[in-house]
Design a protein around this motif. Structure first.
Motif, PDB file in Angstrom:
ATOM      1  N   ARG A 157       0.674  -1.356  -0.044  1.00 13.50           N
ATOM      2  CA  ARG A 157       0.087   0.004   0.082  1.00 13.50           C
ATOM      3  C   ARG A 157       0.888   1.091   0.112  1.00 13.50           C
ATOM      4  O   ARG A 157       0.671   2.311  -0.297  1.00 13.50           O
ATOM      5  CB  ARG A 157      -1.132  -0.072   1.153  1.00 13.50           C
ATOM      6  CG  ARG A 157      -2.005  -1.190   0.925  1.00 13.50           C
ATOM      7  CD  ARG A 157      -2.887  -1.060   1.976  1.00 13.50           C
ATOM      8  NE  ARG A 157      -3.625  -0.013   2.381  1.00 13.50           N
ATOM      9  CZ  ARG A 157      -4.292   0.237   3.504  1.00 13.50           C
ATOM     10  NH1 ARG A 157      -4.436  -0.578   4.456  1.00 13.50           N
ATOM     11  NH2 ARG A 157      -4.704   1.438   3.771  1.00 13.50           N
ATOM     12  N   ARG A 158       1.896   1.054   0.607  1.00 16.09           N
ATOM     13  CA  ARG A 158       2.912   2.210   0.637  1.00 16.09           C
ATOM     14  C   ARG A 158       3.985   2.352  -0.479  1.00 16.09           C
ATOM     15  O   ARG A 158       4.257   3.177  -1.259  1.00 16.09           O
ATOM     16  CB  ARG A 158       3.806   2.671   1.880  1.00 16.09           C
ATOM     17  CG  ARG A 158       2.461   3.253   2.813  1.00 16.09           C
ATOM     18  CD  ARG A 158       3.115   3.340   4.265  1.00 16.09           C
ATOM     19  NE  ARG A 158       1.911   3.943   4.955  1.00 16.09           N
ATOM     20  CZ  ARG A 158       1.309   5.197   5.076  1.00 16.09           C
ATOM     21  NH1 ARG A 158       1.708   6.238   4.272  1.00 16.09           N
ATOM     22  NH2 ARG A 158       0.584   5.384   5.748  1.00 16.09           N
ATOM     23  N   THR A 159       4.613   1.207  -0.677  1.00 15.98           N
ATOM     24  CA  THR A 159       5.788   1.035  -1.673  1.00 15.98           C
ATOM     25  C   THR A 159       5.409  -0.258  -2.388  1.00 15.98           C
ATOM     26  O   THR A 159       4.838  -1.139  -1.796  1.00 15.98           O
ATOM     27  CB  THR A 159       7.216   1.086  -1.096  1.00 15.98           C
ATOM     28  OG1 THR A 159       7.914   0.033  -1.775  1.00 15.98           O
ATOM     29  CG2 THR A 159       7.093   0.720   0.587  1.00 15.98           C
ATOM     30  N   ARG A 160       5.982  -0.277  -3.588  1.00 15.61           N
ATOM     31  CA  ARG A 160       5.447  -1.280  -4.566  1.00 15.61           C
ATOM     32  C   ARG A 160       6.505  -2.553  -4.305  1.00 15.61           C
ATOM     33  O   ARG A 160       6.210  -3.413  -4.823  1.00 15.61           O
ATOM     34  CB  ARG A 160       5.610  -0.776  -5.961  1.00 15.61           C
ATOM     35  CG  ARG A 160       6.924  -0.647  -6.310  1.00 15.61           C
ATOM     36  CD  ARG A 160       6.841  -0.134  -7.924  1.00 15.61           C
ATOM     37  NE  ARG A 160       8.228  -0.010  -8.415  1.00 15.61           N
ATOM     38  CZ  ARG A 160       8.578   0.572  -9.293  1.00 15.61           C
ATOM     39  NH1 ARG A 160       7.720   1.587  -9.903  1.00 15.61           N
ATOM     40  NH2 ARG A 160      10.077   0.796  -9.776  1.00 15.61           N
TER      41      ARG A 160
ATOM     42  N   GLY B 180       1.954   2.604  -9.784  1.00 17.64           N
ATOM     43  CA  GLY B 180       2.280   4.139  -9.958  1.00 17.64           C
ATOM     44  C   GLY B 180       0.760   4.922 -10.054  1.00 17.64           C
ATOM     45  O   GLY B 180       0.515   6.083  -9.295  1.00 17.64           O
ATOM     46  N   LEU B 181      -0.017   4.452 -10.854  1.00 16.22           N
ATOM     47  CA  LEU B 181      -1.355   5.398 -10.876  1.00 16.22           C
ATOM     48  C   LEU B 181      -2.048   5.412  -9.872  1.00 16.22           C
ATOM     49  O   LEU B 181      -2.497   6.347  -9.341  1.00 16.22           O
ATOM     50  CB  LEU B 181      -2.150   4.811 -12.117  1.00 16.22           C
ATOM     51  CG  LEU B 181      -1.559   4.889 -13.557  1.00 16.22           C
ATOM     52  CD1 LEU B 181      -2.304   3.940 -14.551  1.00 16.22           C
ATOM     53  CD2 LEU B 181      -1.537   6.214 -13.990  1.00 16.22           C
ATOM     54  N   ALA B 182      -2.189   4.248  -9.065  1.00 14.03           N
ATOM     55  CA  ALA B 182      -2.902   4.136  -7.730  1.00 14.03           C
ATOM     56  C   ALA B 182      -2.217   4.943  -6.815  1.00 14.03           C
ATOM     57  O   ALA B 182      -2.985   5.835  -5.906  1.00 14.03           O
ATOM     58  CB  ALA B 182      -3.101   2.704  -7.350  1.00 14.03           C
TER      59      ALA B 182
ATOM     60  N   ARG C 153      -7.724   9.552 -10.527  1.00 15.38           N
ATOM     61  CA  ARG C 153      -8.436   8.481 -10.305  1.00 15.38           C
ATOM     62  C   ARG C 153      -8.808   8.021 -11.558  1.00 15.38           C
ATOM     63  O   ARG C 153      -9.037   6.426 -11.760  1.00 15.38           O
ATOM     64  CB  ARG C 153      -9.734   9.039  -9.404  1.00 15.38           C
ATOM     65  CG  ARG C 153     -10.186   7.721  -8.755  1.00 15.38           C
ATOM     66  CD  ARG C 153     -11.030   8.476  -7.452  1.00 15.38           C
ATOM     67  NE  ARG C 153     -12.235   7.464  -7.023  1.00 15.38           N
ATOM     68  CZ  ARG C 153     -13.421   7.709  -7.936  1.00 15.38           C
ATOM     69  NH1 ARG C 153     -13.466   8.556  -8.608  1.00 15.38           N
ATOM     70  NH2 ARG C 153     -14.296   6.804  -7.681  1.00 15.38           N
ATOM     71  N   ARG C 154      -9.294   8.745 -12.306  1.00 15.66           N
ATOM     72  CA  ARG C 154     -10.009   8.256 -13.720  1.00 15.66           C
ATOM     73  C   ARG C 154      -8.988   7.411 -14.572  1.00 15.66           C
ATOM     74  O   ARG C 154      -9.133   6.395 -15.250  1.00 15.66           O
ATOM     75  CB  ARG C 154     -10.749   9.399 -14.564  1.00 15.66           C
ATOM     76  CG  ARG C 154     -12.207   9.560 -14.082  1.00 15.66           C
ATOM     77  CD  ARG C 154     -12.655  10.622 -14.950  1.00 15.66           C
ATOM     78  NE  ARG C 154     -12.204  11.700 -15.237  1.00 15.66           N
ATOM     79  CZ  ARG C 154     -12.567  12.797 -14.603  1.00 15.66           C
ATOM     80  NH1 ARG C 154     -13.250  12.573 -13.461  1.00 15.66           N
ATOM     81  NH2 ARG C 154     -11.883  14.018 -14.576  1.00 15.66           N
ATOM     82  N   ALA C 155      -7.757   7.930 -14.487  1.00 18.35           N
ATOM     83  CA  ALA C 155      -6.383   7.211 -15.134  1.00 18.35           C
ATOM     84  C   ALA C 155      -6.352   5.821 -14.643  1.00 18.35           C
ATOM     85  O   ALA C 155      -6.485   4.980 -15.319  1.00 18.35           O
ATOM     86  CB  ALA C 155      -5.139   8.050 -15.204  1.00 18.35           C
ATOM     87  N   PHE C 156      -6.421   5.751 -13.320  1.00 19.72           N
ATOM     88  CA  PHE C 156      -5.990   4.362 -12.429  1.00 19.72           C
ATOM     89  C   PHE C 156      -7.397   3.338 -13.173  1.00 19.72           C
ATOM     90  O   PHE C 156      -7.060   2.353 -13.391  1.00 19.72           O
ATOM     91  CB  PHE C 156      -6.000   4.528 -10.969  1.00 19.72           C
ATOM     92  CG  PHE C 156      -6.211   3.056 -10.489  1.00 19.72           C
ATOM     93  CD1 PHE C 156      -5.126   2.381 -10.612  1.00 19.72           C
ATOM     94  CD2 PHE C 156      -7.423   2.638  -9.854  1.00 19.72           C
ATOM     95  CE1 PHE C 156      -4.875   0.925 -10.108  1.00 19.72           C
ATOM     96  CE2 PHE C 156      -7.258   1.421  -9.304  1.00 19.72           C
ATOM     97  CZ  PHE C 156      -6.258   0.628  -9.339  1.00 19.72           C
ATOM     98  N   LEU C 157      -8.530   3.915 -13.069  1.00 21.18           N
ATOM     99  CA  LEU C 157      -9.622   3.148 -13.440  1.00 21.18           C
ATOM    100  C   LEU C 157      -9.560   2.718 -14.897  1.00 21.18           C
ATOM    101  O   LEU C 157      -9.896   1.408 -15.263  1.00 21.18           O
ATOM    102  CB  LEU C 157     -11.148   3.935 -13.191  1.00 21.18           C
ATOM    103  CG  LEU C 157     -11.509   3.975 -11.594  1.00 21.18           C
ATOM    104  CD1 LEU C 157     -12.900   4.813 -11.542  1.00 21.18           C
ATOM    105  CD2 LEU C 157     -11.691   2.418 -10.933  1.00 21.18           C
TER     106      LEU C 157
END
Ligand SMILES: Nc1nc2c(c(=O)[nH]1)N[C@H]1C(S)=C(S)[C@@H](COP(=O)(O)O)O[C@H]1N2
Ligand SMILES: [Mo]
Length: 519
Positions: A98-101, A149-151, A167-171
């Protein structure tokens, strides 16, 4: 504006979004691996390779448990379990990131390596098979990093109160990845089914001499009284093997080598086989795992080439006592050489079953069939290699998993009617079933109702000692609960013993008993 999101300052991605992105990245990785394996070879699919490896590493008792519990669905049960484990790992890879990938990347990377290792470890591995697992790892890691990255950006914007575009980019991207996962997975499925093997099988059907259609010999079954038909249709023939995906082989590429302790090594292709004399022989195949009253027995008319003359051509060297046969997927059976060379035994390299080329599930294009031996020591499907050797030197697949070295089929019988706990009308009732003692044949079957006397049953026409024989008996049953048992005697005069023995290590025995009620 370019936003630099560092681990420390970035706000946490919400748990559902994190879980979702883990699942999406894993799904598209699996889909891409599956799609490419459709082009390369079904067994190069990382997920299936993990499953196949799992099957080979499973201890014997667990496999017996699976066969007995899930029956013909044992493979689906395994695939479902693999899917569930993957789903859990996918959700975990997201939730831990949730904080780092980094944690998610490590989990997906390790999971990819597992698939990679499983593909490389397959016995029939070829370098082109590397493509699906490598692509799956790359796509999995890439899409995880991208979606992460997007999230993260969306989470940061939400904290800053400027959510919306990010948010729309992530969706949008999530939907795209989901569609890609579904599309590639579905495409891979279509490709592996379309496989060239179907066309090859049609071609073989045209090459075979018109096999005599498997007419049921007159009076050879009591199907009207509840026994199976004398010949089992190919699509109802029992199936037991360790192959999670059915090997798809093209007959024109098929080759088999006879080697080891021989005077001369032989290599035969499919056409070489067909140029030899083809014989047709009804044989009842039986699995050693069959429980008393169990279903793992079927009969077909097999067409193929006699194995004994081929072995004599190669010339076994003194001391050889085992024929180790290997299938394309690495499975092995060890057959006693003296049994194969016995006059009249009639072992076959079969190419057809009930007048059709072997179905893929039953060993297309060539399998071994040896009358009188349980399948695990004799009936190698997708055959590719015959090695003359000794039992001391080479150990076949099931030997290290607790099963016996020699496994002649035991004299046994089964009750098909009544079924357990069936309610039948009181009065006259016909019980029926099967008995087998390949290659000797069945001489008699006796039936007993409750604690009454043993009475001889009526037997079906005897076709050959290599197949089952049906029995039937007319009984009078009073209203109430009853039990019925039966026992067979073979042509050597040996009666099937009363004491129940489990299938391990060399086949179940014991008188079958069925409880039923008359009303
Ligand atoms: N390649 C391969 N051949 C195999 C097996 C297997 O696991 N792999 N199982 C054997 C066992 S245990 C039996 S009982 C028979 C069953 O043959 P069938 O599936 O055609 O009925 O195949 C034998 N041949
Ligand atoms: Mo078997």
């Amino acid at each position: 504006m370019v936003r630099a999101v560092t681990a420390r300052e970035s706000p946490a991605i919400s748990a559902p979004v994190a879980g979702l992105l883990g699942v999406l990245a894993t799904a598209v990785a699996v889909g891409v691996g599956h799609l490419l394996s459709g082009f390369v070879q079904p067994d190069s699919s990382p997920v299936l390779a993990v499953g196949n490896t799992f099957v080979d590493l499973t201890p014997g008792w667990l496999k017996d448990f699976a066969i007995n519990t899930f029956g013909r669905n044992d493979k689906n049960a395994l695939l479902t379990s693999i899917a569930l484990v993957m789903l859990l790992l996918a959700v975990a890879s997201g939730l831990l990131s949730r904080r780092t990938r980094r944690p998610g990347m490590i989990i997906i990377g390790l999971f990819g390596l597992l698939g990679f290792g499983a593909v490389v470890g397959r016995p029939d591995f070829q370098p082109t098979w590397l493509l699906p697992p490598i692509a799956a790892i790359t796509v999995g890691l890439g899409s995880f990093a991208w979606l992460h990255g997007l999230a993260s950006a969306a989470a940061a914007d939400r904290t800053a109160g400027t959510s919306g575009p990010s948010r729309r980019a992530f969706l949008r991207s999530s939907v795209a990845v989901a569609v890609a996962a579904g599309g590639t997975g579905f495409g891979g499925q279509l490709l592996s089914q379309r496989s060239n093997a179907t066309a090859s099988r049609d071609a073989v059907a045209r090459m075979l001499p018109r096999p005599p259609s498997p007419l049921v010999p007159l009076g050879a079954d009591f199907a009207a009284d509840g026994t199976p038909g004398y010949f089992t249709p190919n699509n109802q023939f029992y199936r037991i093997d360790t192959a999670l995906t059915v090997p798809r082989i093209q007959a024109d590429k098929w080759q088999m080598t006879v080697h080891g302790m021989v005077q001369r090594q032989l290599t035969v292709g499919f056409n070489d086989l067909l140029r030899r004399d083809l014989v047709t022989r009804p044989i009842t195949l039986t699995c050693v795992s069959n429980e008393v009253n169990g279903p793992l027995i079927s009969t077909a008319v097999f067409t193929g080439v006699e194995l004994a003359p081929l072995l004599r051509e190669a010339g076994p060297r003194p001391g050889a006592d085992q024929l180790l046969s290997t299938s394309v997927d690495g499975w092995t059976a060890g057959t006693p050489l003296d049994v194969l060379l016995e006059p009249g035994r009639g072992a076959l390299l079969a190419v057809a079953m009930n007048g059709e080329p072997l179905p893929a599930e039953h060993g297309y294009p060539v399998r071994m069939v040896v009358p009188g031996l349980y399948g695990f020591v004799s009936a190698t499907k997708w055959l590719t290699d015959l090695e003359l050797t000794t039992f001391a030197a080479r150990r076949a697949y099931w030997l290290d998993r607790g099963w016996a070295r020699t496994a002649p089929i035991k004299t046994q019988s089964r009750i098909d009617r009544p079924r357990g706990f069936q309610v039948v009308p009181a009065g006259s009732f016909t019980a029926a079933g099967i008995a087998w003692a390949q290659p000797h044949g069945i001489e008699g079957v006796e039936v007993r109702l409750d604690d009454g006397p043993w009475r001889p049953a009526t037997l079906s026409t005897e076709v050959t000692g290599n197949t089952w024989r049906m029995w039937r008996a007319d009984l009078r049953v009073a209203p109430g609960s009853h039990f019925i048992s039966c026992r067979a005697t073979d042509r050597r005069g040996r009666r099937q013993p009363d004491e129940p023995t489990p299938p391990v290590p060399d086949g179940a025995q014991g008188w079958p008993v069925i409880n039923f009620t008359a009303r």
